[in-house]
Enzyme design. Structure first.
Site, PDB file in Angstrom:
ATOM      1  N   SER A 126      -0.942  12.147   7.473  1.00 30.27           N
ATOM      2  CA  SER A 126      -2.180  12.008   7.398  1.00 30.27           C
ATOM      3  C   SER A 126      -2.923  12.830   8.626  1.00 30.27           C
ATOM      4  O   SER A 126      -2.085  12.966   9.565  1.00 30.27           O
ATOM      5  CB  SER A 126      -2.756  10.479   7.221  1.00 30.27           C
ATOM      6  OG  SER A 126      -2.247   9.937   8.499  1.00 30.27           O
ATOM      7  N   ASP A 173      -1.178  14.358   3.470  1.00 28.61           N
ATOM      8  CA  ASP A 173      -2.052  13.112   2.550  1.00 28.61           C
ATOM      9  C   ASP A 173      -3.583  13.249   2.643  1.00 28.61           C
ATOM     10  O   ASP A 173      -3.870  14.234   3.098  1.00 28.61           O
ATOM     11  CB  ASP A 173      -1.653  11.731   3.358  1.00 28.61           C
ATOM     12  CG  ASP A 173      -1.790  10.471   2.159  1.00 28.61           C
ATOM     13  OD1 ASP A 173      -1.962  10.937   1.026  1.00 28.61           O
ATOM     14  OD2 ASP A 173      -1.596   9.649   2.451  1.00 28.61           O
ATOM     15  N   HIS A 174      -4.167  12.529   1.937  1.00 30.31           N
ATOM     16  CA  HIS A 174      -5.629  12.509   1.758  1.00 30.31           C
ATOM     17  C   HIS A 174      -6.489  13.508   3.078  1.00 30.31           C
ATOM     18  O   HIS A 174      -6.225  13.211   3.724  1.00 30.31           O
ATOM     19  CB  HIS A 174      -6.303  11.244   1.827  1.00 30.31           C
ATOM     20  CG  HIS A 174      -5.859  10.115   0.930  1.00 30.31           C
ATOM     21  ND1 HIS A 174      -6.384  10.200  -0.515  1.00 30.31           N
ATOM     22  CD2 HIS A 174      -4.454   9.397   0.669  1.00 30.31           C
ATOM     23  CE1 HIS A 174      -5.728   9.097  -1.159  1.00 30.31           C
ATOM     24  NE2 HIS A 174      -4.626   8.930  -0.351  1.00 30.31           N
ATOM     25  N   GLU A 238      -7.084  14.741  -6.308  1.00 27.42           N
ATOM     26  CA  GLU A 238      -7.148  13.325  -6.599  1.00 27.42           C
ATOM     27  C   GLU A 238      -8.410  13.291  -7.606  1.00 27.42           C
ATOM     28  O   GLU A 238      -9.304  13.857  -7.339  1.00 27.42           O
ATOM     29  CB  GLU A 238      -7.488  12.300  -5.555  1.00 27.42           C
ATOM     30  CG  GLU A 238      -7.766  11.137  -5.847  1.00 27.42           C
ATOM     31  CD  GLU A 238      -7.310   9.953  -4.680  1.00 27.42           C
ATOM     32  OE1 GLU A 238      -7.716   8.997  -4.953  1.00 27.42           O
ATOM     33  OE2 GLU A 238      -6.655  10.317  -3.859  1.00 27.42           O
ATOM     34  N   GLU A 246      -7.223   3.279   3.502  1.00 31.44           N
ATOM     35  CA  GLU A 246      -6.141   3.902   4.175  1.00 31.44           C
ATOM     36  C   GLU A 246      -6.330   4.798   5.285  1.00 31.44           C
ATOM     37  O   GLU A 246      -7.311   5.619   5.091  1.00 31.44           O
ATOM     38  CB  GLU A 246      -5.522   4.473   3.067  1.00 31.44           C
ATOM     39  CG  GLU A 246      -4.434   5.284   3.428  1.00 31.44           C
ATOM     40  CD  GLU A 246      -2.801   4.583   3.625  1.00 31.44           C
ATOM     41  OE1 GLU A 246      -1.968   5.080   3.969  1.00 31.44           O
ATOM     42  OE2 GLU A 246      -2.736   3.375   3.463  1.00 31.44           O
ATOM     43  N   HIS A 290      -5.053   1.111  -2.190  1.00 32.44           N
ATOM     44  CA  HIS A 290      -4.135   1.148  -1.010  1.00 32.44           C
ATOM     45  C   HIS A 290      -4.226  -0.275  -0.171  1.00 32.44           C
ATOM     46  O   HIS A 290      -5.248  -1.099  -0.385  1.00 32.44           O
ATOM     47  CB  HIS A 290      -5.115   2.056   0.099  1.00 32.44           C
ATOM     48  CG  HIS A 290      -4.934   3.359  -0.481  1.00 32.44           C
ATOM     49  ND1 HIS A 290      -5.975   4.473  -0.353  1.00 32.44           N
ATOM     50  CD2 HIS A 290      -3.544   4.118  -0.749  1.00 32.44           C
ATOM     51  CE1 HIS A 290      -5.532   5.555  -0.623  1.00 32.44           C
ATOM     52  NE2 HIS A 290      -4.197   5.517  -0.915  1.00 32.44           N
ATOM     53  N   GLY A 291      -3.066  -0.647   0.446  1.00 32.65           N
ATOM     54  CA  GLY A 291      -2.979  -1.907   1.315  1.00 32.65           C
ATOM     55  C   GLY A 291      -2.151  -2.510   0.488  1.00 32.65           C
ATOM     56  O   GLY A 291      -1.207  -2.184  -0.232  1.00 32.65           O
ATOM     57  N   HIS A 332      -0.663   6.698  -5.828  1.00 32.70           N
ATOM     58  CA  HIS A 332      -0.993   6.181  -4.615  1.00 32.70           C
ATOM     59  C   HIS A 332      -1.338   4.540  -4.731  1.00 32.70           C
ATOM     60  O   HIS A 332      -1.542   4.088  -5.794  1.00 32.70           O
ATOM     61  CB  HIS A 332      -2.481   6.814  -4.219  1.00 32.70           C
ATOM     62  CG  HIS A 332      -2.336   8.241  -3.853  1.00 32.70           C
ATOM     63  ND1 HIS A 332      -2.472   8.756  -2.733  1.00 32.70           N
ATOM     64  CD2 HIS A 332      -1.687   9.235  -4.701  1.00 32.70           C
ATOM     65  CE1 HIS A 332      -2.324   9.871  -2.339  1.00 32.70           C
ATOM     66  NE2 HIS A 332      -1.819  10.535  -3.815  1.00 32.70           N
ATOM     67  N   GLY A 333      -1.174   4.066  -3.604  1.00 32.89           N
ATOM     68  CA  GLY A 333      -1.766   2.628  -3.610  1.00 32.89           C
ATOM     69  C   GLY A 333      -0.593   1.818  -4.361  1.00 32.89           C
ATOM     70  O   GLY A 333      -1.412   1.061  -5.232  1.00 32.89           O
ATOM     71  N   GLY A 334       0.519   1.420  -4.165  1.00 35.79           N
ATOM     72  CA  GLY A 334       1.372   0.927  -5.086  1.00 35.79           C
ATOM     73  C   GLY A 334       1.720  -0.265  -4.465  1.00 35.79           C
ATOM     74  O   GLY A 334       2.520  -1.045  -5.143  1.00 35.79           O
ATOM     75  N   ASN A 354       3.438   7.304  -3.295  1.00 36.61           N
ATOM     76  CA  ASN A 354       3.099   7.360  -1.744  1.00 36.61           C
ATOM     77  C   ASN A 354       3.706   5.818  -1.107  1.00 36.61           C
ATOM     78  O   ASN A 354       3.364   4.971  -1.926  1.00 36.61           O
ATOM     79  CB  ASN A 354       1.710   7.533  -1.444  1.00 36.61           C
ATOM     80  CG  ASN A 354       1.357   8.941  -1.490  1.00 36.61           C
ATOM     81  OD1 ASN A 354       1.917   9.775  -2.009  1.00 36.61           O
ATOM     82  ND2 ASN A 354       0.182   9.240  -1.008  1.00 36.61           N
ATOM     83  N   ASP A 356       3.522   3.628   2.331  1.00 34.67           N
ATOM     84  CA  ASP A 356       3.072   3.697   4.059  1.00 34.67           C
ATOM     85  C   ASP A 356       2.784   2.207   4.339  1.00 34.67           C
ATOM     86  O   ASP A 356       3.354   1.801   5.088  1.00 34.67           O
ATOM     87  CB  ASP A 356       1.540   4.194   3.860  1.00 34.67           C
ATOM     88  CG  ASP A 356       1.063   4.439   5.383  1.00 34.67           C
ATOM     89  OD1 ASP A 356       1.896   4.288   6.165  1.00 34.67           O
ATOM     90  OD2 ASP A 356      -0.157   4.436   5.426  1.00 34.67           O
ATOM     91  N   THR A 357       1.960   1.335   3.359  1.00 31.99           N
ATOM     92  CA  THR A 357       1.999  -0.210   3.943  1.00 31.99           C
ATOM     93  C   THR A 357       3.373  -0.760   4.097  1.00 31.99           C
ATOM     94  O   THR A 357       3.502  -1.444   5.384  1.00 31.99           O
ATOM     95  CB  THR A 357       0.900  -0.951   3.119  1.00 31.99           C
ATOM     96  OG1 THR A 357      -0.188  -0.097   2.902  1.00 31.99           O
ATOM     97  CG2 THR A 357       0.795  -2.066   3.626  1.00 31.99           C
TER      98      THR A 357
END
Length: 451
Positions: A126, A173-174, A238, A246, A290-291, A332-334, A354, A356-357
């Site tokens: 990112s 990323d974004h 997107e 995020e 996300h999160g 995204h955001g899984g 993706n 990340d968290t």
């Protein structure tokens, strides 16, 4: 702005080139023929290991993997190799984890776990993560630190990916409207790299203009796709909004209907971008957030992707692919999603997810457990339960606690490879883990450096 970006990225590029070689012209190591799913042109591979004079052994030196198309090789992919990897993932029903990295340590965790699990991996940055990679002490005016950090991370990946013997996709990323100058700087770096090596520095970039009107989103993406596809790069765009927060982008209060893309919009994107190139993916919204949330709080609707594939196939008519899945989707955001929903999304054309968290938590968890286990040895330089004169250097050595974070992240990523059904997809022999005090999960067999 452009001059500053050129100087920042060129300084890193020049430094690395001076370190790795005295050649003025870098040698192109191999050419791979394309598979049936790729375009008619062939792609050249610049072999970093050869140029560094650290030759790879065993599978690291393979021209291709046993279960993969011939264009997919150890190291960073772009062009035909990247497109063939995406096609292989969709055809065989797996997705590739894309992990946000902020340091050489987090990158190494990804490469290590990918090798142990016999899978490709996507290393992505990112803008905030890239700035951190460069060092928070650097001035980030005009995103120069974020550009330099991402370029530095890219060279790190390129240097080590072949040593681990796995295919890697280098991604960012974004990037919303305000971050497009960051992407411009990275593209300039890839264009210079392409001139010297015949391939871009990065594999792909994400342009996230989901908050803009769809017509503007598409038009800007078309311009970037035209620039990127000349180098064999893939554009991720997107459509719809991923909820949650995020890396400073907060969509926690977005309207619920905006969390779900419409088939008509997905076709609008597919039709427009296809006039430029086939090298694009779509991060469509199907309720992803996300999160991290408790199970059941994220209402995924993977059937949106299935309906979109059917709608686009119907519009394409005889030009639709045989599998009736013309769109490469990105997830995204899984975090917090049921594995069954994730795997249904893969069934409907998701080839990248993706992460990340969960890896943030796994890295922290390893460090936390290390501190808890050795707390009495971490309070002073000298003196611990073994005696008042006993030194504690081997406990507070930063490598110890960082390695603890890497080890738990390697283990967490193994679960990701399993959930995304990419474990062992390369077809390499997989050695059982050989636990030891120094290396909990067994050493990868690759690499040409003496240890």
């Amino acid at each position: 702005m452009t001059q500053i970006v050129l100087l920042a990225a060129l300084a890193i590029s020049t430094g690395v080139k001076a370190f790795v070689s005295s050649y003025t012209t870098f040698k192109i190591h191999k050419s791979f023929s394309t598979s049936a799913s790729s375009s008619s042109s062939t792609s050249s591979l610049f072999n970093v290991a050869s140029d560094l004079n650290i030759p790879c052994g065993e599978e690291c030196a393979l021209d291709q993997f046993p279960s993969m198309p011939p264009s997919i090789h150890p190291g960073v992919l772009s062009g035909d190799g990247l497109m063939d990897l995406m096609a292989d993932a969709k055809a065989r029903g797996y997705a590739i984890p894309a992990v946000n990295c902020i340091s050489s340590s987090s990158i190494n965790s990804c490469l290590e776990s990918a090798r142990l699990n016999g899978s490709p991996i996507i290393v992505q940055f990112s803008a905030g993560g890239a700035q951190f990679y460069a060092g928070k002490g650097l001035d980030n005016t005009d995103y120069t630190a974020a550009i330099a950090g991402a370029v530095s991370g890219a060279f790190h990946v390129r240097t080590l990916a072949e040593q681990y013997g796995v295919p890697v996709v280098l991604h960012t990323d974004h990037a919303g409207m305000k971050l497009l100058p960051w992407i411009d700087g990275l593209l300039e770096a890839s264009e210079r790299y392409f001139e010297q090596h015949g391939e871009p520095l990065f594999s792909s970039h994400m342009i996230d203009l989901s908050e803009e009107p769809i017509e503007e989103n598409i038009e800007i993406c078309k311009k970037y796709l035209a620039r990127m596809s000349k180098m064999g790069m893939v554009l991720e765009m997107e459509l719809g909004i991923t909820g949650g927060e995020e890396d400073g982008v907060n969509n926690e209060d977005v309207a619920k209907e905006d969390l779900y893309s419409k088939p008509e919009e997905i076709y609008q994107v597919y039709e427009a971008l296809s006039t430029v190139s086939d090298k694009f993916t779509v991060a469509a919204a199907f309720g992803n957030v996300h999160g991290v949330y408790s199970p059941g709080n994220v209402e995924l609707e993977p059937d949106i992707l299935n309906r979109a594939q059917a709608y686009v196939s119907e519009k394409l008519g005889d030009k639709a692919p045989a599998d009736k899945k013309p769109v490469y989707f990105v997830f995204h955001g899984g975090s917090g999603s049921d594995v069954s929903d994730i795997q249904r999304a893969i069934e409907f054309g998701v080839i990248k997810m993706n992460i990340d968290t969960d890896t943030q938590w796994s890295y922290w968890s390893g460090m936390r457990e290390f501190e808890k286990k050795y707390k009495p040895f971490l309070q002073t330089q000298i003196g611990n339960p073994d005696g008042p004169d006993k030194p504690n250097k081997k406990f507070y050595d930063p490598r110890e606690i960082l390695r603890a974070g890497e080890t738990t992240t390697v283990a967490r990523l193994e679960q990701c490879f399993i959930d995304l059904k990419s474990q062992n997809c390369l077809g390499l022999p997989r050695e059982p883990p050989a636990p030891s005090p120094d290396y909990a999960y067994g050493k990868p067999r690759k690499g040409g450096l003496p240890v």
